[in-house]
Design an enzyme around this catalytic site. Sequence first.
Site, PDB file in Angstrom:
ATOM      1  N   GLY A  28     -37.613 -26.845  75.416  1.00 39.89           N
ATOM      2  CA  GLY A  28     -36.791 -27.948  74.897  1.00 39.89           C
ATOM      3  C   GLY A  28     -35.501 -28.107  75.691  1.00 39.89           C
ATOM      4  N   GLY A  63     -33.572 -31.453  75.697  1.00 39.75           N
ATOM      5  CA  GLY A  63     -32.993 -31.952  74.442  1.00 39.75           C
ATOM      6  C   GLY A  63     -31.488 -31.715  74.390  1.00 39.75           C
ATOM      7  CG  LEU A 114     -33.506 -24.277  72.208  1.00 35.13           C
ATOM      8  CD1 LEU A 114     -32.294 -24.844  72.928  1.00 35.13           C
ATOM      9  CD2 LEU A 114     -33.064 -23.580  70.928  1.00 35.13           C
ATOM     10  CB  SER A 153     -36.122 -32.181  66.566  1.00 37.31           C
ATOM     11  OG  SER A 153     -35.559 -33.302  67.211  1.00 37.31           O
ATOM     12  CE1 TYR A 208     -47.427 -32.962  69.991  1.00 35.27           C
ATOM     13  CE2 TYR A 208     -45.385 -33.672  68.941  1.00 35.27           C
ATOM     14  CZ  TYR A 208     -46.052 -33.112  70.021  1.00 35.27           C
ATOM     15  OH  TYR A 208     -45.347 -32.690  71.110  1.00 35.27           O
ATOM     16  CB  THR A 240     -33.974 -26.477  60.706  1.00 37.51           C
ATOM     17  OG1 THR A 240     -33.392 -27.575  59.996  1.00 37.51           O
ATOM     18  CG2 THR A 240     -35.427 -26.357  60.257  1.00 37.51           C
ATOM     19  CD  GLU A 268     -34.154 -31.540  56.894  1.00 43.82           C
ATOM     20  OE1 GLU A 268     -35.182 -31.918  56.331  1.00 43.82           O
ATOM     21  OE2 GLU A 268     -33.030 -31.982  56.620  1.00 43.82           O
ATOM     22  CE1 TYR A 316     -37.892 -30.197  62.986  1.00 45.96           C
ATOM     23  CE2 TYR A 316     -36.618 -30.144  60.955  1.00 45.96           C
ATOM     24  CZ  TYR A 316     -36.753 -29.833  62.295  1.00 45.96           C
ATOM     25  OH  TYR A 316     -35.754 -29.148  62.943  1.00 45.96           O
ATOM     26  CE  LYS A 325     -38.032 -26.739  64.198  1.00 48.33           C
ATOM     27  NZ  LYS A 325     -37.553 -26.000  65.381  1.00 48.33           N
ATOM     28  NE  ARG A 328     -28.235 -34.919  66.189  1.00 52.31           N
ATOM     29  CZ  ARG A 328     -29.227 -34.181  65.699  1.00 52.31           C
ATOM     30  NH1 ARG A 328     -30.182 -33.702  66.488  1.00 52.31           N
ATOM     31  NH2 ARG A 328     -29.241 -33.873  64.414  1.00 52.31           N
TER      32      ARG A 328
HETATM   33  P1  NAP Z   1     -34.008 -32.661  70.490  1.00 54.30           P
HETATM   34  O1  NAP Z   1     -32.804 -33.248  71.151  1.00 54.30           O
HETATM   35  O2  NAP Z   1     -34.960 -33.545  69.779  1.00 54.30           O
HETATM   36  O3  NAP Z   1     -34.808 -31.855  71.623  1.00 54.30           O
HETATM   37  C1  NAP Z   1     -36.104 -31.373  71.399  1.00 54.30           C
HETATM   38  C2  NAP Z   1     -36.643 -30.840  72.708  1.00 54.30           C
HETATM   39  O4  NAP Z   1     -37.984 -30.389  72.494  1.00 54.30           O
HETATM   40  C3  NAP Z   1     -36.732 -31.889  73.836  1.00 54.30           C
HETATM   41  O5  NAP Z   1     -36.461 -31.246  75.057  1.00 54.30           O
HETATM   42  C4  NAP Z   1     -38.197 -32.313  73.771  1.00 54.30           C
HETATM   43  O6  NAP Z   1     -38.689 -32.824  74.992  1.00 54.30           O
HETATM   44  C5  NAP Z   1     -38.830 -30.970  73.480  1.00 54.30           C
HETATM   45  N1  NAP Z   1     -40.195 -31.062  72.956  1.00 54.30           N
HETATM   46  C6  NAP Z   1     -40.636 -31.789  71.909  1.00 54.30           C
HETATM   47  N2  NAP Z   1     -41.950 -31.580  71.723  1.00 54.30           N
HETATM   48  C7  NAP Z   1     -42.336 -30.714  72.686  1.00 54.30           C
HETATM   49  C8  NAP Z   1     -43.581 -30.128  73.044  1.00 54.30           C
HETATM   50  N3  NAP Z   1     -44.699 -30.388  72.364  1.00 54.30           N
HETATM   51  N4  NAP Z   1     -43.613 -29.287  74.098  1.00 54.30           N
HETATM   52  C9  NAP Z   1     -42.501 -29.025  74.827  1.00 54.30           C
HETATM   53  N5  NAP Z   1     -41.299 -29.554  74.537  1.00 54.30           N
HETATM   54  C10 NAP Z   1     -41.225 -30.386  73.480  1.00 54.30           C
HETATM   55  O7  NAP Z   1     -33.580 -31.529  69.470  1.00 54.30           O
HETATM   56  P2  NAP Z   1     -32.206 -30.694  69.383  1.00 54.30           P
HETATM   57  O8  NAP Z   1     -31.284 -31.411  68.470  1.00 54.30           O
HETATM   58  O9  NAP Z   1     -31.771 -30.311  70.740  1.00 54.30           O
HETATM   59  O10 NAP Z   1     -32.696 -29.414  68.576  1.00 54.30           O
HETATM   60  C11 NAP Z   1     -33.198 -28.260  69.259  1.00 54.30           C
HETATM   61  C12 NAP Z   1     -34.042 -27.439  68.298  1.00 54.30           C
HETATM   62  O11 NAP Z   1     -33.261 -27.038  67.184  1.00 54.30           O
HETATM   63  C13 NAP Z   1     -35.243 -28.167  67.706  1.00 54.30           C
HETATM   64  O12 NAP Z   1     -36.265 -27.227  67.539  1.00 54.30           O
HETATM   65  C14 NAP Z   1     -34.750 -28.641  66.348  1.00 54.30           C
HETATM   66  O13 NAP Z   1     -35.837 -28.801  65.471  1.00 54.30           O
HETATM   67  C15 NAP Z   1     -33.842 -27.496  65.971  1.00 54.30           C
HETATM   68  N6  NAP Z   1     -32.713 -27.819  65.095  1.00 54.30           N
HETATM   69  C16 NAP Z   1     -31.869 -28.831  65.417  1.00 54.30           C
HETATM   70  C17 NAP Z   1     -30.770 -29.071  64.619  1.00 54.30           C
HETATM   71  C18 NAP Z   1     -29.787 -30.184  64.934  1.00 54.30           C
HETATM   72  O14 NAP Z   1     -29.024 -30.560  64.038  1.00 54.30           O
HETATM   73  N7  NAP Z   1     -29.736 -30.664  66.172  1.00 54.30           N
HETATM   74  C19 NAP Z   1     -30.526 -28.276  63.483  1.00 54.30           C
HETATM   75  C20 NAP Z   1     -31.410 -27.237  63.214  1.00 54.30           C
HETATM   76  C21 NAP Z   1     -32.495 -26.997  64.033  1.00 54.30           C
HETATM   77  P3  NAP Z   1     -38.474 -34.376  75.410  1.00 54.30           P
HETATM   78  O15 NAP Z   1     -37.062 -34.469  75.932  1.00 54.30           O
HETATM   79  O16 NAP Z   1     -39.524 -34.557  76.444  1.00 54.30           O
HETATM   80  O17 NAP Z   1     -38.678 -35.180  74.160  1.00 54.30           O
HETATM   81  N1  GDD Z   2     -32.013 -40.819  61.208  1.00 50.64           N
HETATM   82  C1  GDD Z   2     -31.460 -41.581  60.247  1.00 50.64           C
HETATM   83  N2  GDD Z   2     -31.377 -42.941  60.441  1.00 50.64           N
HETATM   84  N3  GDD Z   2     -31.002 -40.994  59.123  1.00 50.64           N
HETATM   85  C2  GDD Z   2     -30.409 -41.779  58.190  1.00 50.64           C
HETATM   86  C3  GDD Z   2     -30.278 -43.160  58.344  1.00 50.64           C
HETATM   87  C4  GDD Z   2     -30.792 -43.771  59.513  1.00 50.64           C
HETATM   88  O1  GDD Z   2     -30.722 -44.973  59.707  1.00 50.64           O
HETATM   89  N4  GDD Z   2     -29.628 -43.643  57.266  1.00 50.64           N
HETATM   90  C5  GDD Z   2     -29.360 -42.618  56.456  1.00 50.64           C
HETATM   91  N5  GDD Z   2     -29.849 -41.479  57.008  1.00 50.64           N
HETATM   92  C6  GDD Z   2     -29.787 -40.154  56.378  1.00 50.64           C
HETATM   93  C7  GDD Z   2     -31.142 -39.436  56.342  1.00 50.64           C
HETATM   94  O2  GDD Z   2     -31.932 -39.939  55.251  1.00 50.64           O
HETATM   95  C8  GDD Z   2     -30.677 -38.003  56.157  1.00 50.64           C
HETATM   96  O3  GDD Z   2     -30.427 -37.744  54.803  1.00 50.64           O
HETATM   97  C9  GDD Z   2     -29.347 -37.953  56.902  1.00 50.64           C
HETATM   98  O4  GDD Z   2     -28.967 -39.312  57.156  1.00 50.64           O
HETATM   99  C10 GDD Z   2     -29.412 -37.216  58.237  1.00 50.64           C
HETATM  100  O5  GDD Z   2     -30.514 -37.715  58.978  1.00 50.64           O
HETATM  101  P1  GDD Z   2     -30.746 -37.295  60.510  1.00 50.64           P
HETATM  102  O6  GDD Z   2     -29.530 -37.541  61.302  1.00 50.64           O
HETATM  103  O7  GDD Z   2     -32.017 -37.943  60.943  1.00 50.64           O
HETATM  104  O8  GDD Z   2     -30.889 -35.717  60.441  1.00 50.64           O
HETATM  105  P2  GDD Z   2     -31.717 -34.761  59.472  1.00 50.64           P
HETATM  106  O9  GDD Z   2     -30.718 -34.056  58.597  1.00 50.64           O
HETATM  107  O10 GDD Z   2     -32.839 -35.449  58.806  1.00 50.64           O
HETATM  108  O11 GDD Z   2     -32.351 -33.731  60.501  1.00 50.64           O
HETATM  109  C11 GDD Z   2     -31.567 -33.177  61.558  1.00 50.64           C
HETATM  110  O12 GDD Z   2     -30.943 -32.004  61.136  1.00 50.64           O
HETATM  111  C12 GDD Z   2     -31.842 -30.930  60.795  1.00 50.64           C
HETATM  112  C13 GDD Z   2     -30.984 -29.757  60.336  1.00 50.64           C
HETATM  113  O13 GDD Z   2     -30.645 -29.913  58.989  1.00 50.64           O
HETATM  114  C14 GDD Z   2     -32.518 -32.936  62.744  1.00 50.64           C
HETATM  115  O14 GDD Z   2     -31.740 -32.582  63.875  1.00 50.64           O
HETATM  116  C15 GDD Z   2     -33.492 -31.811  62.460  1.00 50.64           C
HETATM  117  O15 GDD Z   2     -34.219 -31.500  63.638  1.00 50.64           O
HETATM  118  C16 GDD Z   2     -32.692 -30.584  62.010  1.00 50.64           C
HETATM  119  O16 GDD Z   2     -33.556 -29.522  61.702  1.00 50.64           O
END
Ligand code: NAP
Ligand code: GDD
Length: 372
Positions: free
Chosen positions: A10, A13, A87, A91, A102, A134, A136, A158, A162, A193
Site C-alpha cells: 500500500g 496510498g 497497509l 480502505s 473483493y 482500524t 472501524e 470492510y 479487518k 488523503r
Molecule cells: P489508502 O490511501 O486507500 O491506500 C490503500 C493502499 O492500498 C493503496 O496504495 C492501494 O493501491 C493499496 N491497495 C488496495 N488494494 C490492494 C491490493 N489488492 N493489493 C495491493 N495493494 C492494494 O489508505 P490509507 O488511508 O493510506 O490507509 C492505509 C491502511 O490503513 C489501510 O489498510 C486502511 O484500511 C488502514 N486504516 C486507515 C485509516 C485512515 O484513517 N486513513 C485508519 C485506520 C486504518 P492503489 O493506490 O493502487 O489504489
Molecule cells: N466518505 C464520505 N463521503 N463520508 C461521509 C460523507 C460523504 O459524502 N458524508 C458524511 N460522511 C460520513 C460517513 O458516513 C462516516 O460516518 C464519516 O463521514 C467518515 O467517513 P469517511 O471519511 O469515508 O471515513 P470512515 O470513518 O468511514 O473510514 C475511514 O476511517 C477508518 C478508521 O476509522 C477509512 O480511512 C477507513 O479505511 C479507516 O479504517
Amino acid sequence: MPRKVALITGVTGQDGAYLAEYLLRLGYQVHGLKRRSSLFNTNRIDHLYQDPHIENRNFVLHYGDMTDSSNLIRIIQETQPDEIYNLAAMSHVKVSFDSPEYTANADGIGTLRLLEAVRLLGFANKTRIYQASTSELYGLVQEVPQSEKTPFYPRSPYAVAKLYAYWITVNYREAYGIFASNGILFNHESPIRGETFVTRKITMAVARIALGMQDVLFLGNLSAKRDWGHAKDYVKAMYLILQQDKADDFVIATGVTTEVRDFVRMAFGEVGIELTFTGEGADEKAFVKSCSHPEYQLPVGKQVLAVDKAYFRPTEVDLLIGDPSKSKKVLGWEPEYDLKGLVKDMMESDIHLMKKDKYLQDGGYRVFNYFE
Ligand code: NAP
Ligand code: GDD
C-alpha cells in the site's frame, strides 16, 4: 550498522507515502508494493522515486497484489525485510458494501497471505509485521472511549474483513512467535488523503466554492463523529510499534471527537466564511452567514451545503473516540497536530491546488503535483 530493510504494502496510498518518506529519513532501505494500473498511481510517491540504474537504491517499487500469494512470497524472499508494514487495503467503508467479496479477499485473506509467506520462508524470527487495523472494528461501539480492551462490533464488510486480519495477526503471533502487531488507528487525514473520504471531499469542495469553481457540496450523514488526527503523526506510531521489545496491539488516536458538520464549519472558517445550518436529516442545508476574508467573498445567504442520501451507509458507525493512553505510555507517542492544525494544513494545500486548477481552467498550463 547495515541499513534496515522495510517492505510497505500500500505504498502508493496516503499512509504508505508518509511512512516511506519517514523510514527513508531514518536511513532504511524501503521496498514498496504497488499495483499495476492503466494510469500512473504513484503521484504520492513520485518525489521519492529513484532511477533503477542507481546503484544501491534505497527506494524500490515492486509490482504486486494482496490477492496473489505467489507474488507476495517472491517479493518477501527477494527483499528479506526486517519489517513489513501491511497497509494495502480496499480502505473505503462505503465501497466495501458494493465490493464485499473483493474487500474480504484483499483486506482479510491478503493479511493471511502475508503472514503465511513470512512463516513459510522461515522468516518468523527475522521479520516484524505491522498490521493496519482500524477503529472501524469498534463499529457499534460497546464503550466510550474505545481502548485496546473494548470489544469489537464491526458494521461493514470492510470492518469485518479487518476483524479477520486483526485476529489472524494475533494468532500468528501466539502460534508461531512472529513479531506481529496491530495498530488500531483512528481516522487520520492529510493533504494527500484520498479524495472520496469525507475530510478531503470537504476541504477540496470548500476551496473550490471559495474560488467560485463549485456551487454546492453534497454530503451524507453530517452527525457522524470521528476522532481525526494527522497521518504524518500516525505513521510515526506505526514505526514505534515495531521497535518495541514485545509485539502488542495499540490504539492510536487523539482522544477528541468531532461531528462531520463541525469539520465543515472549520474548513469554511479557514477561508473566513461563517455558515448557518437549517433543517434536519436529509433536509439539512447550510448557507453563507458572513465572509471576512477579502479574497473569498460569496453572497450572504448563498447555499453551499446539501445532504444527498446516496452517501448514507446501510449500517453506520456513529461515534468513534479513542483512548490513546497505552500508546502514550508505552510507545511515548504524542501527536503534533490537533484538529485545527489538520484542517488548516488541508485547506492551505487544497486552496493552493485549486488555484492552479483554476489557472488551468482559465487556459493556463502548468505541471504540478501534491508535494509542490
Ligand atoms: P489508502 O490511501 O486507500 O491506500 C490503500 C493502499 O492500498 C493503496 O496504495 C492501494 O493501491 C493499496 N491497495 C488496495 N488494494 C490492494 C491490493 N489488492 N493489493 C495491493 N495493494 C492494494 O489508505 P490509507 O488511508 O493510506 O490507509 C492505509 C491502511 O490503513 C489501510 O489498510 C486502511 O484500511 C488502514 N486504516 C486507515 C485509516 C485512515 O484513517 N486513513 C485508519 C485506520 C486504518 P492503489 O493506490 O493502487 O489504489
Ligand atoms: N466518505 C464520505 N463521503 N463520508 C461521509 C460523507 C460523504 O459524502 N458524508 C458524511 N460522511 C460520513 C460517513 O458516513 C462516516 O460516518 C464519516 O463521514 C467518515 O467517513 P469517511 O471519511 O469515508 O471515513 P470512515 O470513518 O468511514 O473510514 C475511514 O476511517 C477508518 C478508521 O476509522 C477509512 O480511512 C477507513 O479505511 C479507516 O479504517
